[in-house]
Write a protein that holds these residues in place. Structure first.
Motif, PDB file in Angstrom:
ATOM      1  N   GLU A  85      -6.166   0.050 -11.627  1.00 33.11           N
ATOM      2  CA  GLU A  85      -5.669  -0.238 -10.282  1.00 33.11           C
ATOM      3  C   GLU A  85      -4.931  -1.573 -10.254  1.00 33.11           C
ATOM      4  O   GLU A  85      -3.932  -1.729  -9.553  1.00 33.11           O
ATOM      5  CB  GLU A  85      -6.811  -0.189  -9.273  1.00 33.11           C
ATOM      6  N   ILE A  90       2.158   1.691  -3.516  1.00 30.35           N
ATOM      7  CA  ILE A  90       1.074   2.157  -4.395  1.00 30.35           C
ATOM      8  C   ILE A  90       0.785   3.642  -4.151  1.00 30.35           C
ATOM      9  O   ILE A  90       0.454   4.383  -5.088  1.00 30.35           O
ATOM     10  CB  ILE A  90      -0.185   1.282  -4.196  1.00 30.35           C
ATOM     11  N   ARG A 140       8.452   3.427  -3.306  1.00 30.29           N
ATOM     12  CA  ARG A 140       7.391   4.420  -3.511  1.00 30.29           C
ATOM     13  C   ARG A 140       7.829   5.479  -4.528  1.00 30.29           C
ATOM     14  O   ARG A 140       7.021   6.003  -5.286  1.00 30.29           O
ATOM     15  CB  ARG A 140       7.043   5.080  -2.170  1.00 30.29           C
ATOM     16  N   VAL A 155      -1.472  -0.969 -11.614  1.00 30.39           N
ATOM     17  CA  VAL A 155      -0.603  -0.294 -10.653  1.00 30.39           C
ATOM     18  C   VAL A 155      -0.149  -1.285  -9.578  1.00 30.39           C
ATOM     19  O   VAL A 155       1.017  -1.305  -9.166  1.00 30.39           O
ATOM     20  CB  VAL A 155      -1.322   0.915 -10.023  1.00 30.39           C
ATOM     21  N   ARG A 156      -1.056  -2.155  -9.167  1.00 29.36           N
ATOM     22  CA  ARG A 156      -0.721  -3.162  -8.156  1.00 29.36           C
ATOM     23  C   ARG A 156       0.355  -4.118  -8.696  1.00 29.36           C
ATOM     24  O   ARG A 156       1.322  -4.428  -8.008  1.00 29.36           O
ATOM     25  CB  ARG A 156      -2.003  -3.937  -7.833  1.00 29.36           C
ATOM     26  N   GLU A 187       0.842  -1.214   0.000  1.00 29.58           N
ATOM     27  CA  GLU A 187       0.000   0.000   0.000  1.00 29.58           C
ATOM     28  C   GLU A 187       0.869   1.253   0.000  1.00 29.58           C
ATOM     29  O   GLU A 187       0.537   2.249  -0.660  1.00 29.58           O
ATOM     30  CB  GLU A 187      -0.923  -0.007   1.214  1.00 29.58           C
ATOM     31  N   ALA A 222       3.558  -2.337  -8.748  1.00 30.71           N
ATOM     32  CA  ALA A 222       4.117  -2.209  -7.387  1.00 30.71           C
ATOM     33  C   ALA A 222       4.800  -3.515  -6.993  1.00 30.71           C
ATOM     34  O   ALA A 222       5.887  -3.507  -6.380  1.00 30.71           O
ATOM     35  CB  ALA A 222       3.015  -1.857  -6.391  1.00 30.71           C
TER      36      ALA A 222
END
Ligand SMILES: Nc1ncnc2c1ncn2[C@@H]1O[C@H](COP(=O)(O)OP(=O)(O)OP(=O)(O)O)[C@@H](O)[C@H]1O
Length: 260
Positions: free
Chosen positions: A128, A103, A167, A131-132, A100, A135
């Protein structure tokens, strides 16, 4: 995209705090690829230079070009411009998981409008997921994929530092700026970090401020040395280490062997 000149070109930056001239006509070029290290004794102005490029500090004079265009940096807009950074304080969300937190570095990609969110639009969902997945790839690169679902607060400092790097990396920056990336790391973690950063340098330019001389000397392609707010040397690690002005600035310390 201007690939003929440096990616970032800072010219004649001047910064004063009260009566103290902290940067005096500092000029720095960050090449399109590779690692540029900014070193210098305590109080030399390294963090101020970093903060000026990131937009935390406004210079009295001087200019910054990024990709050939004037950069008037605002910290919250940097990612969109292709610049990501990590700071000395990690600034993670301690109660969120590693995944998290990473992300969160892509919030500009996952921002979903209220209507789309209410309708749970398939388009937003696909984005999403992407993006996950991205990540998770970043966590693999950093060697911490196994920690993806652990809460950050429960992890050792070395891992949290990698999360902060993740990040920054998820936004796929053209310029990655790191303020003391090796601070607080063990010798093994420092060597591993150098390996990770070496792996990035083909596609990402890196500008880092660092005290750890061995790390800097082994990793950086070029160094800029600041002393009392001025650039006193600029060149390869070997050339700067041998420079008498650098030796004088670090009087009493062994440049290239011990930590500065
Ligand atoms: N916000 C501020 N207000 C006043 N003086 C400041 C401020 N930030 C930095 N300084 C002063 O500016 C000078 C340069 O500080 P800076 O943190 O940029 O140096 P540095 O090279 O990063 O040092 P260090 O290696 O110790 O982190 C120092 O004398 C510092 O005390």
């Amino acid at each position: 995209m201007d690939e003929s000149g440096p990616l970032l070109r800072a010219r004649e930056l001047c910064v004063a705090f009260g009566g103290l001239q902290v940067l005096n006509r500092v000029s720095v070029d960050v090449p399109q690829a590779g690692v540029l290290g900014v070193i210098g004794p305590n109080g030399a102005g390294k963090t101020t230079l970093f903060n000026t490029v990131c937009g935390f500090v406004r210079p009295e004079s001087g200019s910054i070009l990024f990709d050939g265009k004037p950069l008037r940096p605002r910290p919250h807009r940097l990612t969109r411009l292709g610049i990501a950074r990590t700071l000395q304080g990690l600034g993670l969300f301690p109660h969120l998981s590693v995944l998290e937190n990473v992300i969160a570095g892509a919030s500009h990609l996952v921002r979903t409008g209220a209507v789309a969110a209410m309708l749970a639009s398939p388009w937003a969902e696909r984005r999403e997921h992407r993006v996950r997945d991205r990540a998770m790839e970043v966590l693999e690169t950093l060697g911490i994929a196994a920690d993806a679902h652990r809460v950050c607060a429960s992890l050792p400092y070395g891992i949290r530092k990698r999360v902060a790097l993740g990040r920054a990396l998820i936004s796929e920056p053209r310029l990655l700026m790191l303020d003391e990336p090796a601070a607080g790391l063990s010798a093994t973690e420092t060597t591993e970090l150098a390996g990770i950063l070496r792996g990035l340098r083909e596609r990402t330019a890196v500008m880092l401020v660092e005290h750890h001389m061995e790390f800097v000397m082994n990793l950086c392609d070029e160094l800029v040395v600041l002393d009392f707010g001025e650039v006193i040397a600029h060149g390869t690690p070997g050339a700067t280490r041998a420079d008498p002005a650098v030796q004088r600035a670090y009087l009493g310390e062994t440049v290239g062997v011990a930590d500065a």
